[in-house]
Design a protein around this motif. Structure first.
Motif, PDB file in Angstrom:
ATOM      1  N   UNK A 218      49.337  74.746  18.662  1.00 42.32           N
ATOM      2  CA  UNK A 218      47.567  73.826  17.879  1.00 42.32           C
ATOM      3  C   UNK A 218      46.884  74.371  17.443  1.00 42.32           C
ATOM      4  N   UNK A 219      46.409  75.475  18.013  1.00 41.19           N
ATOM      5  CA  UNK A 219      45.818  76.414  17.034  1.00 41.19           C
ATOM      6  C   UNK A 219      46.240  76.879  15.619  1.00 41.19           C
ATOM      7  N   UNK A 220      46.867  77.345  15.514  1.00 46.66           N
ATOM      8  CA  UNK A 220      47.864  78.050  14.395  1.00 46.66           C
ATOM      9  C   UNK A 220      49.071  77.696  13.868  1.00 46.66           C
ATOM     10  N   UNK A 221      49.381  76.494  14.450  1.00 46.45           N
ATOM     11  CA  UNK A 221      51.166  75.883  14.462  1.00 46.45           C
ATOM     12  C   UNK A 221      51.915  76.259  14.937  1.00 46.45           C
ATOM     13  N   UNK A 222      53.185  75.413  15.095  1.00 43.82           N
ATOM     14  CA  UNK A 222      53.994  76.032  16.017  1.00 43.82           C
ATOM     15  C   UNK A 222      55.008  77.121  15.396  1.00 43.82           C
ATOM     16  N   UNK A 223      54.992  77.375  14.312  1.00 44.11           N
ATOM     17  CA  UNK A 223      55.884  78.164  13.175  1.00 44.11           C
ATOM     18  C   UNK A 223      55.447  79.408  13.902  1.00 44.11           C
ATOM     19  N   UNK A 224      53.926  79.728  12.877  1.00 41.67           N
ATOM     20  CA  UNK A 224      52.647  81.032  13.419  1.00 41.67           C
ATOM     21  C   UNK A 224      52.646  81.147  15.390  1.00 41.67           C
ATOM     22  N   UNK A 225      53.160  80.348  15.939  1.00 40.10           N
ATOM     23  CA  UNK A 225      52.950  80.828  16.996  1.00 40.10           C
ATOM     24  C   UNK A 225      53.788  80.952  17.455  1.00 40.10           C
ATOM     25  N   UNK A 226      55.059  81.084  17.675  1.00 36.74           N
ATOM     26  CA  UNK A 226      56.352  81.823  17.785  1.00 36.74           C
ATOM     27  C   UNK A 226      56.209  82.933  16.944  1.00 36.74           C
ATOM     28  N   UNK A 227      55.797  83.313  16.103  1.00 35.63           N
ATOM     29  CA  UNK A 227      55.843  84.605  15.893  1.00 35.63           C
ATOM     30  C   UNK A 227      55.100  85.494  16.781  1.00 35.63           C
ATOM     31  N   UNK A 228      53.990  84.935  16.571  1.00 36.25           N
ATOM     32  CA  UNK A 228      53.121  85.521  17.650  1.00 36.25           C
ATOM     33  C   UNK A 228      53.062  85.989  19.102  1.00 36.25           C
ATOM     34  N   UNK A 229      53.296  84.860  19.559  1.00 35.09           N
ATOM     35  CA  UNK A 229      53.925  85.027  20.989  1.00 35.09           C
ATOM     36  C   UNK A 229      54.779  86.380  21.264  1.00 35.09           C
ATOM     37  N   UNK A 230      55.683  86.410  20.313  1.00 32.66           N
ATOM     38  CA  UNK A 230      56.736  87.364  20.533  1.00 32.66           C
ATOM     39  C   UNK A 230      56.425  88.670  20.538  1.00 32.66           C
ATOM     40  N   UNK A 231      55.283  88.234  19.570  1.00 33.31           N
ATOM     41  CA  UNK A 231      54.577  89.861  19.232  1.00 33.31           C
ATOM     42  C   UNK A 231      54.356  89.748  20.084  1.00 33.31           C
ATOM     43  N   UNK A 232      53.311  89.333  21.069  1.00 25.77           N
ATOM     44  CA  UNK A 232      52.063  89.751  22.072  1.00 25.77           C
ATOM     45  C   UNK A 232      52.960  90.524  22.953  1.00 25.77           C
ATOM     46  N   UNK A 233      54.385  89.821  23.416  1.00 21.31           N
ATOM     47  CA  UNK A 233      54.885  90.214  24.958  1.00 21.31           C
ATOM     48  C   UNK A 233      55.257  91.577  24.297  1.00 21.31           C
ATOM     49  N   UNK A 234      55.310  91.804  23.093  1.00 25.37           N
ATOM     50  CA  UNK A 234      55.729  93.329  23.364  1.00 25.37           C
ATOM     51  C   UNK A 234      55.342  94.252  23.052  1.00 25.37           C
ATOM     52  N   UNK A 235      53.607  94.002  22.736  1.00 34.59           N
ATOM     53  CA  UNK A 235      52.123  94.153  22.453  1.00 34.59           C
ATOM     54  C   UNK A 235      51.411  95.139  23.377  1.00 34.59           C
ATOM     55  N   UNK A 236      50.681  96.259  22.863  1.00 37.98           N
ATOM     56  CA  UNK A 236      50.160  96.823  23.875  1.00 37.98           C
ATOM     57  C   UNK A 236      48.777  96.228  23.845  1.00 37.98           C
ATOM     58  N   UNK A 237      47.638  95.743  25.000  1.00 32.21           N
ATOM     59  CA  UNK A 237      47.027  94.895  25.318  1.00 32.21           C
ATOM     60  C   UNK A 237      45.781  94.705  24.148  1.00 32.21           C
ATOM     61  N   UNK A 238      45.637  96.274  23.185  1.00 34.74           N
ATOM     62  CA  UNK A 238      43.915  96.578  22.828  1.00 34.74           C
ATOM     63  C   UNK A 238      45.042  95.587  20.852  1.00 34.74           C
ATOM     64  N   UNK A 239      46.232  95.920  21.466  1.00 32.46           N
ATOM     65  CA  UNK A 239      47.026  95.329  19.959  1.00 32.46           C
ATOM     66  C   UNK A 239      47.140  93.715  20.147  1.00 32.46           C
ATOM     67  N   UNK A 240      47.195  92.904  21.124  1.00 26.32           N
ATOM     68  CA  UNK A 240      47.621  92.006  21.653  1.00 26.32           C
ATOM     69  C   UNK A 240      46.090  91.152  21.238  1.00 26.32           C
ATOM     70  N   UNK A 241      45.046  91.375  22.026  1.00 25.52           N
ATOM     71  CA  UNK A 241      43.796  90.984  22.161  1.00 25.52           C
ATOM     72  C   UNK A 241      42.975  91.076  20.967  1.00 25.52           C
ATOM     73  N   UNK A 242      43.415  92.095  19.711  1.00 25.78           N
ATOM     74  CA  UNK A 242      42.644  91.586  18.891  1.00 25.78           C
ATOM     75  C   UNK A 242      44.095  90.493  17.172  1.00 25.78           C
ATOM     76  N   UNK A 243      45.170  90.481  18.194  1.00 24.43           N
ATOM     77  CA  UNK A 243      45.642  89.533  17.084  1.00 24.43           C
ATOM     78  C   UNK A 243      44.729  88.108  17.585  1.00 24.43           C
TER      79      UNK A 243
END
Length: 263
Positions: free
Chosen positions: A72-97
């Motif tokens: 709802x915030x960034x669109x489904x395409x960006x959300x899919x990409x972002x969630x995939x990356x968040x699951x493997x990122x460090x807390x610091x990197x994910x929080x920054x994203x």
């Protein structure tokens, strides 16, 4: 008001298996959508029983809720990409994203508000001409940075007759005065709200008519409303996004839970 997530008991245990229909009910998606979102990587692959049935956990429910808000915030395409990356990122990197999404939304809102102010200034120009100073002018690089676009975008708008520099120096350097800067802010807001080049050209040509200015005002108001709705969607996804981020770090890295209830 939600209690602790389905598949999670009062102690926070996540071992209770969930069926696809359970996950669908709790996340608000259909059974087929849950399978499709698993296939596209929005949620981790479900465990499979010996007979081939999927077995989910509450983590999958939280991931799907997080996806709904993020989409709802960034669109489904960006959300899919972002969630995939968040699951493997460090807390610091994910929080920054995630913070970056808040920053981008805030910037979009600021630019829409500047576009409204520019519109009001254009409407009042014929009644009270505003003196312009040389310091008010911008180079193409400065204006592009202020709008969050590339200089090539401004050149394209110039070719399309949307925004033109008011002076080009002997070295072919473009200079944009206040009227051109205001027009560029409105064009940027219109393009950001999804209007194509022909529609923007028509709107810009109508700005000095009362009906044209009123229609532009309505468009900018709708853009501000949409940005507000996207911001609220991101805020609602906050706790679930945090769960996605921290679940990748493992139980030993998490702070002790104090309250399992969530709204």
């Amino acid at each position: 008001m939600w209690g602790w997530p389905v598949g999670e008991d009062a102690s926070g245990s996540r071992h209770v298996p969930l069926r696809t229909v359970d996950v669908a009910r709790e996340s608000g998606y259909s059974v087929q959508q849950v399978r499709d979102l698993e296939r596209s990587g929005v949620i981790p692959p479900a465990a499979r029983s010996s007979n081939g049935y999927r077995s989910y956990t509450s983590a999958h429910v939280r991931a799907l809720r997080a996806y709904r808000g993020l989409a709802g915030a960034v669109g489904p395409v960006s959300a899919r990409k972002m969630l995939t990356e968040l699951r493997t990122a460090t807390v610091e990197t994910a929080a920054a994203a995630i913070s970056g999404v808040h920053v981008r939304l805030a910037r979009e809102r600021d630019e829409a508000l500047r576009a409204r102010r520019a519109l009001h200034a254009i409407r009042s120009e014929k009644d009270t001409p505003e003196p312009e100073q040389e310091s008010d002018a911008m180079t193409i690089t400065q204006l592009a940075a202020a709008l969050g676009v590339r200089p090539s975008t401004l050149r394209f708008w110039e070719l399309e007759g949307l925004v033109a520099p008011e002076r080009v120096t002997a070295l072919r350097a473009r200079r944009y005065g206040l009227p051109a800067i205001r027009a560029a802010r409105i064009v940027a807001a219109l393009r950001g709200s999804g209007h194509g080049i022909p529609a923007v050209r028509d709107i810009m040509a109508s700005l000095h008519r009362l009906d044209g200015a009123e229609e532009t005002e309505r468009i900018l108001r709708r853009r501000l409303d949409l940005i507000a709705a996207r911001t609220v969607a991101l805020l609602r996804a906050g706790a679930d996004l945090a769960a996605v981020v921290t679940s990748a770090q493992g139980p030993a890295d998490l702070p002790p839970a104090t309250d399992r209830h969530e709204c």
